[in-house]
Design an enzyme around this catalytic site. Structure first.
Site, mmCIF file in Angstrom:
data_model
loop_
_atom_site.group_PDB
_atom_site.id
_atom_site.type_symbol
_atom_site.label_atom_id
_atom_site.label_comp_id
_atom_site.label_asym_id
_atom_site.label_seq_id
_atom_site.Cartn_x
_atom_site.Cartn_y
_atom_site.Cartn_z
ATOM 1 N N THR A 230 20.883 43.220 45.076
ATOM 2 C CA THR A 230 20.914 42.151 45.465
ATOM 3 C C THR A 230 19.529 41.848 46.304
ATOM 4 O OG1 THR A 230 22.959 41.219 45.158
ATOM 5 C CG2 THR A 230 21.828 40.009 46.804
ATOM 6 N N ARG A 258 31.505 35.034 35.924
ATOM 7 C CA ARG A 258 31.744 35.247 37.615
ATOM 8 C C ARG A 258 30.801 34.918 38.184
ATOM 9 N NH1 ARG A 258 29.117 38.600 41.831
ATOM 10 N NH2 ARG A 258 30.605 39.649 42.949
ATOM 11 N N VAL A 259 30.972 34.306 39.409
ATOM 12 C CA VAL A 259 29.900 33.850 40.443
ATOM 13 C C VAL A 259 30.430 34.603 41.577
ATOM 14 C CG1 VAL A 259 28.866 32.013 41.951
ATOM 15 C CG2 VAL A 259 29.441 31.542 39.286
ATOM 16 N N GLY A 260 29.129 35.191 42.241
ATOM 17 C CA GLY A 260 29.425 36.026 43.544
ATOM 18 C C GLY A 260 29.257 35.073 44.847
ATOM 19 N N ASP A 261 28.873 35.663 45.898
ATOM 20 C CA ASP A 261 28.528 34.997 47.038
ATOM 21 C C ASP A 261 27.188 34.749 47.152
ATOM 22 O OD1 ASP A 261 27.831 37.882 47.187
ATOM 23 O OD2 ASP A 261 27.481 37.680 49.344
ATOM 24 N N THR A 281 24.287 41.047 51.192
ATOM 25 C CA THR A 281 24.545 41.763 50.096
ATOM 26 C C THR A 281 25.654 42.658 50.116
ATOM 27 O OG1 THR A 281 23.612 43.506 48.545
ATOM 28 C CG2 THR A 281 22.907 43.627 51.145
ATOM 29 N N GLY A 282 26.426 42.732 49.089
ATOM 30 C CA GLY A 282 27.530 43.680 48.956
ATOM 31 C C GLY A 282 28.580 42.867 47.968
ATOM 32 N N GLY A 284 30.911 40.851 46.523
ATOM 33 C CA GLY A 284 30.686 39.260 46.916
ATOM 34 C C GLY A 284 32.012 38.592 47.103
HETATM 35 N N1 ASP Z 1 26.775 40.057 46.661
HETATM 36 C C1 ASP Z 1 26.362 40.298 45.348
HETATM 37 C C2 ASP Z 1 27.474 39.705 44.421
HETATM 38 O O1 ASP Z 1 28.560 40.138 44.659
HETATM 39 C C3 ASP Z 1 26.108 41.639 44.699
HETATM 40 C C4 ASP Z 1 25.159 42.544 45.582
HETATM 41 O O2 ASP Z 1 24.941 42.220 46.806
HETATM 42 O O3 ASP Z 1 24.685 43.664 45.350
HETATM 43 O O4 ASP Z 1 27.006 38.910 43.260
#
Ligand code: ASP
Length: 370
Positions: A230, A258-261, A281-282, A284
């Site tokens: 990300t 699916r929707v992340g953060d 990032t991480g 989500g």
């Molecule tokens: N945070 C992002 C998500 O969960 C993924 C990522 O940061 O790599 O969609």
């Protein structure tokens, strides 16, 4: 709506032999009596994370005007990274910083600077945003992005777009041209076209590396999570206005829909002039449940913590107790910058007021839990 048959994936699974880095995120389960509430205090035990050093006294850098990240994951190791790969990652981050610098040098806004910096990373196939975005479980691409302005808390976001080349620009248009904050799915794709953004087909996002990652994830093979990928940016401009932006393809093999953060204001992105501009990032789901970036801001505003303490507390002490890792870039109006991460690595870089450009891609340059 296009429904993709899934059976065609299986021959590909059998023949996928070119394996590069891949991403499989296995969400850790909460204990049955765990209600998922973030730990209430900095002293709460990091139940499933490596023990972290207590607190953090000093920020990573000062006098920073712009910073970018290229995702969190396992750190790049010096031994296994070729000089060409190292150059590609550093150049990608540096190009993004220079694009944002160009805006700031001309007295542009921090909002424009973070958008331009993220555009560069979205166009770079190395990163998981725009071109090079990861695949969903049904072998498609669905992208999320958000942007926020710290002067008035204006924000815009798109989720699950399938035909936008630069989702962060669509997010900025949602902020500037609508009364809404978040547009999702077909409506967001249609809005982007109405605003003059040229649509791309799904093939545009394709890269061999991300395809190989999907095949590996489908095959349940053990993987080395080199980088989640990300991208994001934070900046402060001449008026001391803060902005933050985040853009992503999400997680490899995520469920369609699916929707992340990343498009969720207060989770993946937050900016408030009196506190912080932050892009995360991480994993989500954990960043959403822990209201990650808003909590950093709240710890500063209501808890009296400085940027380094607040961002460290959220990333290293609170989020791991929810069962996921990741990192954040955080900047305040005075140029104080920090990049704490509980993941082994987080690609990032920053630019100081006097023009010094720094990139950090190896673990020894940016150790976890620091
Ligand atoms: N945070 C992002 C998500 O969960 C993924 C990522 O940061 O790599 O969609």
């Amino acid at each position: 709506m296009r429904i993709r048959p899934r059976s065609w994936l299986f021959p590909a699974l059998a023949t996928a032999t070119t394996l590069t880095v891949a991403l499989v995120v296995v969400p850790r389960q909460l204990a049955p009596d765990d209600d998922g509430t973030p730990a209430a205090s900095a002293a709460a035990p990091a139940a499933q994370a490596a023990p972290a050093p207590a607190g953090k006294a000093k920020p990573d850098a000062r006098d920073v005007v712009l910073a970018v990240h290229g995702g969190a994951g396992t750190a790049l190791s010096r031994d296994e990274t070729s000089p060409e790969q190292e150059k590609a990652y550093r150049d990608g981050l540096a190009r993004a910083l220079r694009a944002g610098k160009k805006v700031l040098d001309k007295d542009g806004t921090s909002t424009r600077a973070v958008e331009k910096a993220v555009n560069v990373l979205e166009d770079d196939p190395l990163f998981n945003a725009g071109k090079g975005a990861v695949f969903t479980a049904d072998a498609g691409h669905e992208l999320d992005a958000s942007i926020m302005r710290g002067s008035d808390l204006a924000a815009g976001a798109v989720a699950g777009v399938k035909h936008v080349r630069n989702p962060i620009t669509a997010a900025r248009l949602v902020m500037d041209k609508t009364k809404h904050v978040l547009l999702a799915g077909q409506g967001a794709d249609d809005f982007a076209v109405q605003q003059g953004l040229k649509p791309v087909t799904q093939d545009y996002y394709w890269t061999q590396r991300r395809w190989d990652e999907l095949m590996k994830a489908k095959g349940h093979q053990p993987v080395k999570d080199t980088t989640k990928g990300t991208v994001g940016a934070v900046a402060v401009d001449g008026k001391k206005d803060l902005s933050a932006a985040t853009s992503t393809g999400g997680l490899t093999n995520k469920m369609a829909g699916r929707v992340g953060d990343s498009p969720v204001i207060g989770a993946g992105t937050y900016a408030k002039n009196s506190t912080v501009a932050a892009s995360a990032t991480g994993q989500g789901e954990v960043f959403i449940r822990g209201a990650a970036t808003a909590t950093i801001s709240n710890l500063m505003e209501f808890g009296g913590k400085d940027l380094a303490k607040a961002s460290y507390e959220v990333l290293v002490e609170r989020l791991p107790t929810l069962g996921g890792d990741g990192g954040v870039i955080a900047l305040d109006g005075k140029g104080t910058f920090d990049a704490p991460h509980s993941s082994e690595g987080m690609l990032h870089g920053y630019l100081t007021r006097d023009g010094k450009l720094v990139t950090k891609i190896f673990k020894d340059e940016s150790p976890p839990n620091s």
